[in-house]
Design a protein around this motif. Structure first.
Motif, PDB file in Angstrom:
ATOM      1  N   UNK A 104       0.843  -1.190   0.000  1.00 55.71           N
ATOM      2  CA  UNK A 104       0.000   0.000   0.000  1.00 55.71           C
ATOM      3  C   UNK A 104       0.878   1.240   0.000  1.00 55.71           C
ATOM      4  N   UNK A 105       0.678   2.083  -1.010  1.00 52.35           N
ATOM      5  CA  UNK A 105       1.428   3.328  -1.146  1.00 52.35           C
ATOM      6  C   UNK A 105       0.550   4.501  -0.736  1.00 52.35           C
ATOM      7  N   UNK A 106       1.172   5.579  -0.345  1.00 49.78           N
ATOM      8  CA  UNK A 106       0.429   6.774   0.054  1.00 49.78           C
ATOM      9  C   UNK A 106       0.792   7.928  -0.859  1.00 49.78           C
ATOM     10  N   UNK A 107      -0.207   8.493  -1.492  1.00 46.84           N
ATOM     11  CA  UNK A 107      -0.010   9.717  -2.286  1.00 46.84           C
ATOM     12  C   UNK A 107      -0.320  10.898  -1.385  1.00 46.84           C
ATOM     13  N   UNK A 108       0.693  11.698  -1.154  1.00 47.14           N
ATOM     14  CA  UNK A 108       0.581  12.813  -0.215  1.00 47.14           C
ATOM     15  C   UNK A 108       0.399  14.113  -0.984  1.00 47.14           C
ATOM     16  N   UNK A 109      -0.720  14.782  -0.743  1.00 48.21           N
ATOM     17  CA  UNK A 109      -1.001  16.042  -1.414  1.00 48.21           C
ATOM     18  C   UNK A 109      -0.715  17.260  -0.564  1.00 48.21           C
ATOM     19  N   UNK A 110      -0.658  17.077   0.717  1.00 49.65           N
ATOM     20  CA  UNK A 110      -0.376  18.177   1.651  1.00 49.65           C
ATOM     21  C   UNK A 110       0.664  17.671   2.635  1.00 49.65           C
ATOM     22  N   UNK A 111       1.866  18.188   2.507  1.00 49.77           N
ATOM     23  CA  UNK A 111       2.985  17.689   3.301  1.00 49.77           C
ATOM     24  C   UNK A 111       2.813  18.037   4.772  1.00 49.77           C
ATOM     25  N   UNK A 112       3.483  17.283   5.614  1.00 49.34           N
ATOM     26  CA  UNK A 112       3.445  17.552   7.048  1.00 49.34           C
ATOM     27  C   UNK A 112       4.017  18.941   7.316  1.00 49.34           C
ATOM     28  N   UNK A 113       3.340  19.661   8.175  1.00 44.92           N
ATOM     29  CA  UNK A 113       3.770  21.009   8.514  1.00 44.92           C
ATOM     30  C   UNK A 113       3.102  22.096   7.710  1.00 44.92           C
ATOM     31  N   UNK A 114       2.498  21.736   6.562  1.00 41.36           N
ATOM     32  CA  UNK A 114       1.765  22.724   5.772  1.00 41.36           C
ATOM     33  C   UNK A 114       0.469  23.062   6.495  1.00 41.36           C
ATOM     34  N   UNK A 115       0.208  24.334   6.657  1.00 43.28           N
ATOM     35  CA  UNK A 115      -1.006  24.773   7.355  1.00 43.28           C
ATOM     36  C   UNK A 115      -2.026  25.305   6.365  1.00 43.28           C
ATOM     37  N   UNK A 116      -3.285  25.289   6.783  1.00 43.79           N
ATOM     38  CA  UNK A 116      -4.341  25.844   5.935  1.00 43.79           C
ATOM     39  C   UNK A 116      -5.295  26.667   6.796  1.00 43.79           C
ATOM     40  N   UNK A 117      -5.875  27.674   6.173  1.00 41.63           N
ATOM     41  CA  UNK A 117      -6.843  28.520   6.868  1.00 41.63           C
ATOM     42  C   UNK A 117      -7.941  28.909   5.899  1.00 41.63           C
ATOM     43  N   UNK A 118      -9.170  28.769   6.344  1.00 42.60           N
ATOM     44  CA  UNK A 118     -10.318  29.148   5.523  1.00 42.60           C
ATOM     45  C   UNK A 118     -10.513  30.655   5.603  1.00 42.60           C
ATOM     46  N   UNK A 119     -10.595  31.292   4.440  1.00 40.78           N
ATOM     47  CA  UNK A 119     -10.785  32.740   4.369  1.00 40.78           C
ATOM     48  C   UNK A 119     -12.260  33.046   4.136  1.00 40.78           C
ATOM     49  N   UNK A 120     -12.759  34.068   4.817  1.00 40.25           N
ATOM     50  CA  UNK A 120     -14.162  34.452   4.695  1.00 40.25           C
ATOM     51  C   UNK A 120     -14.279  35.922   4.327  1.00 40.25           C
ATOM     52  N   UNK A 121     -15.400  36.256   3.725  1.00 37.60           N
ATOM     53  CA  UNK A 121     -15.638  37.661   3.380  1.00 37.60           C
ATOM     54  C   UNK A 121     -15.648  38.539   4.621  1.00 37.60           C
ATOM     55  N   UNK A 122     -16.250  38.049   5.693  1.00 34.43           N
ATOM     56  CA  UNK A 122     -16.382  38.857   6.900  1.00 34.43           C
ATOM     57  C   UNK A 122     -15.020  39.197   7.505  1.00 34.43           C
ATOM     58  N   UNK A 123     -14.119  38.242   7.481  1.00 32.77           N
ATOM     59  CA  UNK A 123     -12.835  38.455   8.143  1.00 32.77           C
ATOM     60  C   UNK A 123     -11.727  38.887   7.190  1.00 32.77           C
ATOM     61  N   UNK A 124     -11.751  38.344   5.946  1.00 30.40           N
ATOM     62  CA  UNK A 124     -10.630  38.543   5.024  1.00 30.40           C
ATOM     63  C   UNK A 124     -10.985  39.307   3.754  1.00 30.40           C
ATOM     64  N   UNK A 125     -12.266  39.557   3.534  1.00 29.69           N
ATOM     65  CA  UNK A 125     -12.774  40.250   2.348  1.00 29.69           C
ATOM     66  C   UNK A 125     -12.689  39.419   1.072  1.00 29.69           C
ATOM     67  N   UNK A 126     -12.275  38.162   1.213  1.00 24.96           N
ATOM     68  CA  UNK A 126     -12.270  37.219   0.098  1.00 24.96           C
ATOM     69  C   UNK A 126     -12.673  35.849   0.635  1.00 24.96           C
ATOM     70  N   UNK A 127     -13.035  34.942  -0.295  1.00 29.24           N
ATOM     71  CA  UNK A 127     -13.405  33.575   0.058  1.00 29.24           C
ATOM     72  C   UNK A 127     -12.373  32.634  -0.529  1.00 29.24           C
ATOM     73  N   UNK A 128     -11.842  31.748   0.279  1.00 27.15           N
ATOM     74  CA  UNK A 128     -10.853  30.816  -0.242  1.00 27.15           C
ATOM     75  C   UNK A 128     -10.212  30.000   0.851  1.00 27.15           C
ATOM     76  N   UNK A 129      -9.141  29.326   0.492  1.00 30.21           N
ATOM     77  CA  UNK A 129      -8.376  28.530   1.440  1.00 30.21           C
ATOM     78  C   UNK A 129      -6.902  28.874   1.246  1.00 30.21           C
ATOM     79  N   UNK A 130      -6.260  29.304   2.316  1.00 36.23           N
ATOM     80  CA  UNK A 130      -4.854  29.673   2.285  1.00 36.23           C
ATOM     81  C   UNK A 130      -4.005  28.496   2.769  1.00 36.23           C
ATOM     82  N   UNK A 131      -3.034  28.103   1.966  1.00 32.33           N
ATOM     83  CA  UNK A 131      -2.106  27.043   2.345  1.00 32.33           C
ATOM     84  C   UNK A 131      -0.707  27.645   2.450  1.00 32.33           C
ATOM     85  N   UNK A 132      -0.071  27.440   3.604  1.00 35.62           N
ATOM     86  CA  UNK A 132       1.249  28.009   3.844  1.00 35.62           C
ATOM     87  C   UNK A 132       2.251  26.900   4.143  1.00 35.62           C
ATOM     88  N   UNK A 133       3.485  27.048   3.636  1.00 35.42           N
ATOM     89  CA  UNK A 133       4.516  26.024   3.867  1.00 35.42           C
ATOM     90  C   UNK A 133       4.814  25.861   5.353  1.00 35.42           C
TER      91      UNK A 133
END
Length: 362
Positions: A104-133
């Motif tokens: 069994x192999x694992x395909x890794x799309x988000x490496x360990x240590x990579x963080x993500x944050x959901x962006x909202x119009x109310x808080x960030x003025x845009x909608x999206x997902x921020x991924x940081x190394x």
């Protein structure tokens, strides 16, 4: 992958299986003849039959097929990378009616240590997902990535992968989300600029190298951003692009700037401040992206653009020419054009070109 310890010239079948988000188990298979030493090297050996028929060490991954349903409308859907950063692929080897080995192999799309944050119009003025190394990664170029007519925040996996390579990436939604336009109509270009500024302000981002990446209809705001905000956007990657501003859904205008519609027609490209990469499939059936790619490069040539630009048109590929490789899909939807092999080759060859552009932007 290699299978060793076989009898010389023995016939074996190597299979692959993985579970999609909807619970369907997809399968790939390839039958090989071992060499004189009882070895099968999947990267150098052509299968005699199977779900793919070319020499391809990753063929068992992209050629997996759904178990049931219309393959023209099915694709291997992944869970969101924020919650499920990887998925498992089981490889089996069978011969003479019995299983010889499995792994069994694992395909890794988000490496360990990579963080993500959901962006909202109310808080960030845009909608999206921020991924940081992962913390401690040196500053890298940042990527603002967005899809096309599907709407929503559709390119999270691309964002997670790029962040795993060290590039801060924001997967942006610009319509079809709460608080945003319900459809692709009258979307302000300033909205994209707000997202780019937010991305550039991240501590891990090199604010002097922000790249806009757009797919299909998303190519229009990507090119417009690069043209209208050259101090903010320093490079462009476009997949299955248009060289024109097209009308919005249901007629009317797709994009606005300063409260006024951006006129439909050819997008000027005489103010770009960075490299450009345009990728299209020669058999795109949705719209003439190869023609648009040529128009983009001709426009840059006429403008005597001093930055590097490259056009890649892949034979056999359709509108699904991108992005990252080796993800299974059903038989290609005829409305998108191309074929599975053509799309797979385009993704395998095109994705490293994207990474090379980003590496060269430092």
């Amino acid at each position: 992958m290699r299978v060793s310890g076989l009898e010389p010239h023995d016939e074996i079948t190597v299979g692959s299986s993985a579970t999609a988000r909807d619970g369907k188990v997809w399968h790939g298979r390839a039958t090989f003849i071992a060499d004189d030493h009882g070895l099968v090297d999947l990267s150098t050996t052509r299968p005699v039959s199977g779900t793919y028929n070319t020499v391809d060490g990753m063929g068992l991954f992209w050629s997996m097929r759904p178990p049931t349903g219309d393959p023209n409308s099915d694709y291997f859907s992944l869970r969101s990378p924020e919650s499920s950063p990887s998925y498992a692929v089981k490889i089996t080897v069978t011969a003479h009616g019995r299983q010889l080995a499995s792994r069994t192999l694992t395909r890794e799309g988000k490496a360990k240590g990579v963080s993500s944050r959901t962006l909202t119009l109310a808080h960030d003025k845009v909608v999206g997902e921020m991924f940081l190394p992962r913390p401690g990664t040196p500053r890298h170029p940042a990527v603002l990535v967005f899809g096309g007519s599907e709407g929503g925040v559709s390119m999270k996996w691309e964002a997670a992968l790029l962040a795993s390579h060290g590039y801060p990436t924001l997967a942006l939604g610009y319509f079809g989300e709460p608080g945003l336009p319900a459809t692709l109509r009258n979307v302000p270009l300033e909205y994209f600029a707000t997202a780019a500024r937010l991305l550039a302000a991240q501590p891990s981002a090199d604010s002097s190298h922000v790249i806009a990446m757009g797919y299909s209809r998303g190519s229009e705001p990507a090119l417009l951003l690069a043209e209208d905000y050259p101090r903010l956007i320093h490079g462009v990657v476009v997949y299955s692009p248009s060289s024109n501003v097209n009308q919005g859904f249901g007629g009317g205008n797709a994009w606005t700037k300063d409260g006024r519609p951006i006129p439909q027609g050819s997008i000027p490209l005489d103010h770009l401040s960075g490299p450009l990469l345009a990728i299209a499939g020669a058999d795109d059936a949705l719209w003439p992206s190869p023609t648009y790619v040529k128009a983009i490069t001709e426009e840059l040539h006429a403008a005597q653009d001093r930055h590097p630009y490259q056009a890649l048109i892949y034979p056999g590929a359709g509108h699904g020419v991108g992005t990252f490789p080796f993800l299974a899909e059903g038989t290609v939807d005829p409305s998108l054009g191309g074929n599975r092999v053509g799309n797979a080759v385009a993704k395998e060859q095109g994705w490293p070109k994207v990474l090379a552009l980003l590496a060269g932007a430092r």
